[in-house]
Every structure is written in structure tokens, then in C-alpha cells.
Design a protein around this motif. Structure first.
Motif, short mmCIF file in Angstrom:
data_model
loop_
_atom_site.label_atom_id
_atom_site.label_comp_id
_atom_site.label_asym_id
_atom_site.label_seq_id
_atom_site.Cartn_x
_atom_site.Cartn_y
_atom_site.Cartn_z
N HIS A 54 -11.04 -2.60 7.85
CA HIS A 54 -10.95 -1.64 8.95
C HIS A 54 -10.97 -0.25 8.32
CE1 HIS A 54 -9.95 -4.62 12.13
NE2 HIS A 54 -9.63 -5.32 11.06
N THR A 55 -12.15 0.18 7.87
CA THR A 55 -12.28 1.33 6.99
C THR A 55 -11.68 2.61 7.56
OG1 THR A 55 -14.53 1.76 7.79
CG2 THR A 55 -14.30 0.39 5.81
N HIS A 56 -11.94 2.90 8.81
CA HIS A 56 -11.40 4.13 9.39
C HIS A 56 -9.88 4.05 9.47
CE1 HIS A 56 -10.92 7.77 11.54
NE2 HIS A 56 -10.72 7.22 12.73
N LEU A 57 -9.37 2.94 9.95
CA LEU A 57 -7.94 2.73 10.05
C LEU A 57 -7.29 2.85 8.67
CD1 LEU A 57 -6.25 -0.11 12.02
CD2 LEU A 57 -5.68 0.26 9.64
N TYR A 58 -7.90 2.21 7.64
CA TYR A 58 -7.35 2.24 6.28
C TYR A 58 -7.40 3.66 5.71
CZ TYR A 58 -6.33 0.88 1.47
OH TYR A 58 -5.77 0.76 0.22
N ALA A 59 -8.49 4.36 5.92
CA ALA A 59 -8.60 5.73 5.42
C ALA A 59 -7.55 6.62 6.08
CB ALA A 59 -10.00 6.28 5.67
N THR A 60 -7.33 6.43 7.37
CA THR A 60 -6.33 7.20 8.09
C THR A 60 -4.93 6.89 7.57
OG1 THR A 60 -7.73 7.28 10.06
CG2 THR A 60 -5.38 7.71 10.39
N LEU A 61 -4.65 5.61 7.36
CA LEU A 61 -3.35 5.19 6.82
C LEU A 61 -3.13 5.83 5.45
CD1 LEU A 61 -0.78 3.37 6.72
CD2 LEU A 61 -2.26 1.60 5.73
N CYS A 62 -4.10 5.70 4.55
CA CYS A 62 -3.95 6.26 3.21
C CYS A 62 -3.79 7.77 3.26
CB CYS A 62 -5.14 5.87 2.33
SG CYS A 62 -5.12 4.12 1.85
N SER A 63 -4.50 8.43 4.15
CA SER A 63 -4.36 9.87 4.30
C SER A 63 -2.94 10.23 4.71
CB SER A 63 -5.36 10.38 5.32
OG SER A 63 -5.22 11.76 5.50
N ARG A 64 -2.38 9.49 5.67
CA ARG A 64 -1.00 9.74 6.10
C ARG A 64 -0.01 9.47 4.97
NH1 ARG A 64 -1.52 6.12 10.26
NH2 ARG A 64 0.54 5.32 9.78
N LEU A 65 -0.34 8.52 4.08
CA LEU A 65 0.54 8.19 2.96
C LEU A 65 0.38 9.15 1.79
CD1 LEU A 65 0.26 4.30 3.00
CD2 LEU A 65 2.10 5.72 3.95
N GLY A 66 -0.65 9.99 1.83
CA GLY A 66 -0.81 11.01 0.82
C GLY A 66 -1.82 10.71 -0.28
N ARG A 67 -2.38 9.53 -0.30
CA ARG A 67 -3.40 9.20 -1.30
C ARG A 67 -4.09 7.90 -0.93
NH1 ARG A 67 -1.80 10.01 -6.23
NH2 ARG A 67 0.14 10.94 -5.63
N THR A 68 -5.31 7.77 -1.40
CA THR A 68 -6.07 6.54 -1.19
C THR A 68 -5.65 5.53 -2.24
OG1 THR A 68 -7.93 7.75 -0.27
CG2 THR A 68 -8.37 5.51 -1.09
N VAL A 69 -5.34 4.34 -1.80
CA VAL A 69 -5.03 3.24 -2.71
C VAL A 69 -6.28 2.38 -2.78
CG1 VAL A 69 -3.50 1.29 -3.19
CG2 VAL A 69 -2.59 3.34 -2.06
N VAL A 74 0.84 -1.20 0.00
CA VAL A 74 0.00 0.00 0.00
C VAL A 74 0.87 1.25 0.00
CG1 VAL A 74 -1.69 1.34 1.34
CG2 VAL A 74 -2.01 -1.11 1.01
N HIS A 75 1.96 1.23 0.77
CA HIS A 75 2.84 2.39 0.79
C HIS A 75 3.48 2.60 -0.58
CE1 HIS A 75 6.14 4.80 3.10
NE2 HIS A 75 5.43 5.55 2.29
N ALA A 76 3.98 1.54 -1.20
CA ALA A 76 4.59 1.66 -2.54
C ALA A 76 3.55 2.15 -3.55
CB ALA A 76 5.19 0.33 -2.97
N ALA A 77 2.34 1.61 -3.48
CA ALA A 77 1.28 2.03 -4.40
C ALA A 77 0.96 3.51 -4.23
CB ALA A 77 0.02 1.19 -4.19
N HIS A 123 -3.62 4.17 -9.29
CA HIS A 123 -4.15 3.51 -8.10
C HIS A 123 -5.38 4.24 -7.58
CE1 HIS A 123 -0.61 1.13 -8.16
NE2 HIS A 123 0.15 2.18 -8.09
N GLY A 124 -5.89 5.15 -8.35
CA GLY A 124 -7.08 5.87 -7.95
C GLY A 124 -6.85 6.86 -6.83
N GLY A 125 -5.60 7.22 -6.57
CA GLY A 125 -5.31 8.05 -5.42
C GLY A 125 -5.45 9.53 -5.66
N GLY A 126 -5.52 9.96 -6.91
CA GLY A 126 -5.53 11.37 -7.17
C GLY A 126 -6.88 12.03 -6.99
N GLU A 127 -7.95 11.33 -7.30
CA GLU A 127 -9.28 11.93 -7.23
C GLU A 127 -10.22 10.99 -6.51
OE1 GLU A 127 -8.64 14.10 -11.48
OE2 GLU A 127 -10.42 12.92 -11.18
N GLU A 128 -11.13 11.57 -5.75
CA GLU A 128 -12.04 10.73 -4.98
C GLU A 128 -13.46 11.03 -5.32
OE1 GLU A 128 -9.02 9.59 -1.69
OE2 GLU A 128 -10.99 10.04 -1.02
#
Length: 184
Positions: A94-109, A67-70, A179-184
Motif C-alpha cells: 500500500h505504497t501511498h499509505l506506507y509513504a504517509t506512515l513513514c513520513s509521519r514517523l519521520g523517516r522512510t524504513v 516500523v515505528h521502532a526502526a 534503515h535507509g531513512g536518512g537519505e532518499e
């Protein structure tokens, strides 16, 4: 419902410090707190009865690396193995945990599953994925990054991520290699 420590299931060790001497690889385990890691670990174990907890931990750590590499390389077509995908599925549950992780990584994977089809397997995707995990500063667990014909352990995840004809990427086939991270 929060997962609690269960009898017979070890609590993962706290995030370890980098070894002394020289530059150490990043610690993907440190991307989650102990309680968050434990909760996701229990999801992997619950979805895979009889799986050794140390294997579930390895799978989850590789999913974090993936997820971090993506998130770092959103336009490169990469994909997890089925084993690593099992850890990614558990993270996503774990939707909240995953959303928080992706936010910290800079984009949603985002996850775009396909039904498994060995005829679509492209071994270069795994090679490329491992290379980008290394570029992200991690050491991949080579045993968990093999093709579909050499799985280390059976997992409940029954989807795959493969390039489709025309060059679109395995993570988001509808958005050509992102990875769909640019737009939500």
C-alpha cells in the motif's frame, strides 16, 4: 483498487483508548485509520489463504511496532521475524499509505530482503528488536517474536533480514546498519 469489507472477514475494532490506571503502552494500531488498517489486513489475509483474521491483525500490529521502532532507532541493526515481515510486506504494498506512515514517523524504513538462510540467523537481532520496540513504548506480542525454528504460523513472506559479516545491519546491508531513512 481499494479493499472493501468482505463477507466472513471481520472489521477490526476502532483504535482503543488507553486503559485506566498508570502509564499505558502506546497503541500501534492507532498509527493507521480503521479503513487503512482494514485494507492492509485484507492484503495479509489475501496473501495467506486460511489465516485466521485475528492472527493477521496481530501480525499487522507487530509490523507497525517494528516500523515505528526502526524509524526511531535508524542506526541499530534490527529485523522482523518472518511472521512480522509478512505484515511489513502488506504495508509496503500500500505504497501511498506506507509513504504517509513513514513520513509521519519521520523517516522512510526501507525493506532490503534476503533469501532465508538459517545459518545466518542471529538470535540477538530478535532480542535487540524486541527491546527497541519496548523502548518505543510498545508491548511486543512475544509469540510473534521467536526465531526461525519456532514460527507461530506459516506465512507467504519468504525473505529474512540478518546481519552480514562485517557488522552491517539486517535492514540495509549496503549501508551498514541503517534503515535507509536518512537519505532518499
Amino acid at each position: 483498487m481499494a479493499c472493501k469489507n468482505q463477507p466472513g472477514r471481520p472489521v477490526p475494532p476502532p483504535c482503543s483508548a488507553k486503559p485506566a490506571g498508570g502509564a499505558a503502552p502506546q497503541n500501534a494500531r492507532a498509527l493507521l485509520s480503521d479503513s487503512a488498517f482494514n485494507a492492509v489486513l485484507h492484503t495479509v489475509l489475501d496473501n495467506n489463504p486460511g489465516m485466521d483474521p485475528s492472527m493477521a491483525s496481530r501480525i499487522l500490529v507487530e509490523a507497525l511496532k517494528f516500523v515505528h521502532a526502526a524509524s526511531l532507532f535508524p542506526t541499530v541493526p534490527i529485523a522482523p521475524t518472518r511472521e512480522v515481515d509478512e505484515g511489513w510486506h502488506a504495508l509496503i504494498l500500500h505504497t501511498h499509505l506506507y509513504a504517509t506512515l513513514c513520513s509521519r514517523l519521520g523517516r522512510t524504513v526501507h525493506h532490503y530482503p534476503e533469501r532465508p538462510d538459517p545459518s545466518r540467523h542471529d538470535p540477538e537481532v530478535v532480542t535487540r528488536t524486541v527491546a527497541l520496540i519496548e523502548q518505543a513504548g510498545y508491548t511486543p506480542d512475544a509469540e510473534l517474536w521467536t526465531g526461525p525454528d519456532r514460527a507461530l504460523v506459516g506465512v507467504a513472506a519468504n525473505c529474512s533480514h540478518t546481519p552480514v559479516p562485517g557488522g552491517c545491519g539486517p535492514i540495509n546491508p549496503g549501508n551498514c546498519a541503517t534503515h535507509g531513512g536518512g537519505e532518499e
